[in-house]
Write a protein that holds these residues in place. Structure first.
Motif, mmCIF file in Angstrom:
data_model
loop_
_atom_site.group_PDB
_atom_site.id
_atom_site.type_symbol
_atom_site.label_atom_id
_atom_site.label_comp_id
_atom_site.label_asym_id
_atom_site.label_seq_id
_atom_site.Cartn_x
_atom_site.Cartn_y
_atom_site.Cartn_z
ATOM 1 N N GLY A 1 0.793 -1.221 0.000
ATOM 2 C CA GLY A 1 0.000 0.000 0.000
ATOM 3 C C GLY A 1 0.821 1.264 0.000
ATOM 4 N N GLY A 2 2.105 1.139 0.223
ATOM 5 C CA GLY A 2 2.980 2.298 0.270
ATOM 6 C C GLY A 2 3.422 2.756 -1.107
ATOM 7 N N SER A 3 4.299 3.755 -1.108
ATOM 8 C CA SER A 3 4.775 4.364 -2.360
ATOM 9 C C SER A 3 6.297 4.479 -2.359
ATOM 10 C CB SER A 3 4.173 5.767 -2.531
ATOM 11 O OG SER A 3 2.774 5.728 -2.630
ATOM 12 N N LEU A 4 6.851 4.466 -3.554
ATOM 13 C CA LEU A 4 8.261 4.742 -3.766
ATOM 14 C C LEU A 4 8.390 5.526 -5.060
ATOM 15 C CD1 LEU A 4 10.180 1.400 -3.005
ATOM 16 C CD2 LEU A 4 10.348 3.540 -1.721
ATOM 17 N N VAL B 1 8.570 -5.159 -1.315
ATOM 18 C CA VAL B 1 7.285 -4.777 -0.737
ATOM 19 C C VAL B 1 6.861 -5.892 0.213
ATOM 20 C CG1 VAL B 1 4.907 -4.072 -1.184
ATOM 21 C CG2 VAL B 1 6.710 -3.596 -2.879
ATOM 22 N N SER B 2 6.896 -5.574 1.485
ATOM 23 C CA SER B 2 6.639 -6.604 2.475
ATOM 24 C C SER B 2 6.209 -5.959 3.780
ATOM 25 C CB SER B 2 7.899 -7.448 2.698
ATOM 26 O OG SER B 2 7.700 -8.375 3.744
ATOM 27 N N ASN C 1 2.780 3.770 -6.672
ATOM 28 C CA ASN C 1 1.802 3.890 -5.604
ATOM 29 C C ASN C 1 1.063 2.562 -5.402
ATOM 30 O OD1 ASN C 1 2.355 6.739 -5.431
ATOM 31 N ND2 ASN C 1 0.968 7.066 -7.167
ATOM 32 N N SER C 2 0.417 2.453 -4.258
ATOM 33 C CA SER C 2 -0.369 1.248 -3.947
ATOM 34 C C SER C 2 0.447 -0.014 -4.210
ATOM 35 C CB SER C 2 -1.665 1.222 -4.768
ATOM 36 O OG SER C 2 -2.434 2.376 -4.534
ATOM 37 N N ARG D 1 -1.478 2.616 -11.166
ATOM 38 C CA ARG D 1 -0.714 2.702 -9.915
ATOM 39 C C ARG D 1 0.641 3.368 -10.114
ATOM 40 N NH1 ARG D 1 1.004 -1.831 -7.472
ATOM 41 N NH2 ARG D 1 1.129 -3.034 -9.416
ATOM 42 N N PHE D 2 1.259 3.146 -11.261
ATOM 43 C CA PHE D 2 2.593 3.677 -11.538
ATOM 44 C C PHE D 2 2.485 4.807 -12.563
ATOM 45 C CE2 PHE D 2 5.315 -0.386 -10.625
ATOM 46 C CZ PHE D 2 4.683 -0.501 -9.386
ATOM 47 N N ILE D 3 3.380 5.785 -12.432
ATOM 48 C CA ILE D 3 3.439 6.899 -13.373
ATOM 49 C C ILE D 3 4.888 7.152 -13.757
ATOM 50 C CG2 ILE D 3 2.954 9.345 -13.767
ATOM 51 C CD1 ILE D 3 0.793 9.130 -11.591
ATOM 52 N N ILE D 4 5.156 7.153 -15.061
ATOM 53 C CA ILE D 4 6.492 7.486 -15.551
ATOM 54 C C ILE D 4 6.492 8.940 -16.001
ATOM 55 C CG2 ILE D 4 5.989 6.696 -17.913
ATOM 56 C CD1 ILE D 4 8.899 5.710 -18.066
#
Length: 132
Positions: free
Chosen positions: A15-18, A130-131, A88-89, A71-74
């Protein structure tokens, strides 16, 4: 010696973001199609998103794999000569090594996520886990 390196990887909870970064590079990334690939443990490397060159006056935009769409944006930062991947997510299945790759344009269509062999330049990769 790498033409560019990836950064921003790490450990994050579901659920987090990087936000990953690719570059800067010694060459102008605006003239290159740039893609992000990932390799999950025990799996083949797969293309997840790409963004076409726009330095030649045309812009065919970006493309996303179904697994990351929404969820992802480039995006590009032309001032810093970098390409970013906002994730995201995040899900556990997003875990893997993320690679940035570049191929000089000009392109004549929307970039595709296959044919990894077309890319001339690759970074060393950055690990995303992701864990909980």
């Amino acid at each position: 010696q790498w033409e560019f390196v990836e950064s921003g990887g790490g450990l994050v909870q579901p659920g987090g973001s990087l936000r990953l970064s690719c570059g800067p590079s010694r060459f102008n990334l605006d003239y290159y199609t740039v893609s992000w690939f990932r390799q999950a443990p025990g799996k083949e490397r797969e293309g997840i998103t790409c963004i076409g060159d726009h330095g030649y006056g045309t812009n065919y935009g970006a493309n996303y794999a179904d697994s990351v769409k929404g969820r992802f944006i480039i995006s590009r930062n032309s001032t810093k000569n970098t390409v970013h991947l906002q994730m995201n997510s995040l899900k556990p299945e997003d875990t893997g090594v993320y690679y940035c790759a570049a191929e000089r344009g000009p392109t004549t269509n929307v970039c595709t996520l296959t044919d990894q062999g077309r890319y001339t330049y690759w970074g060393p990769g950055t690990q995303v886990a992701v864990s909980s």
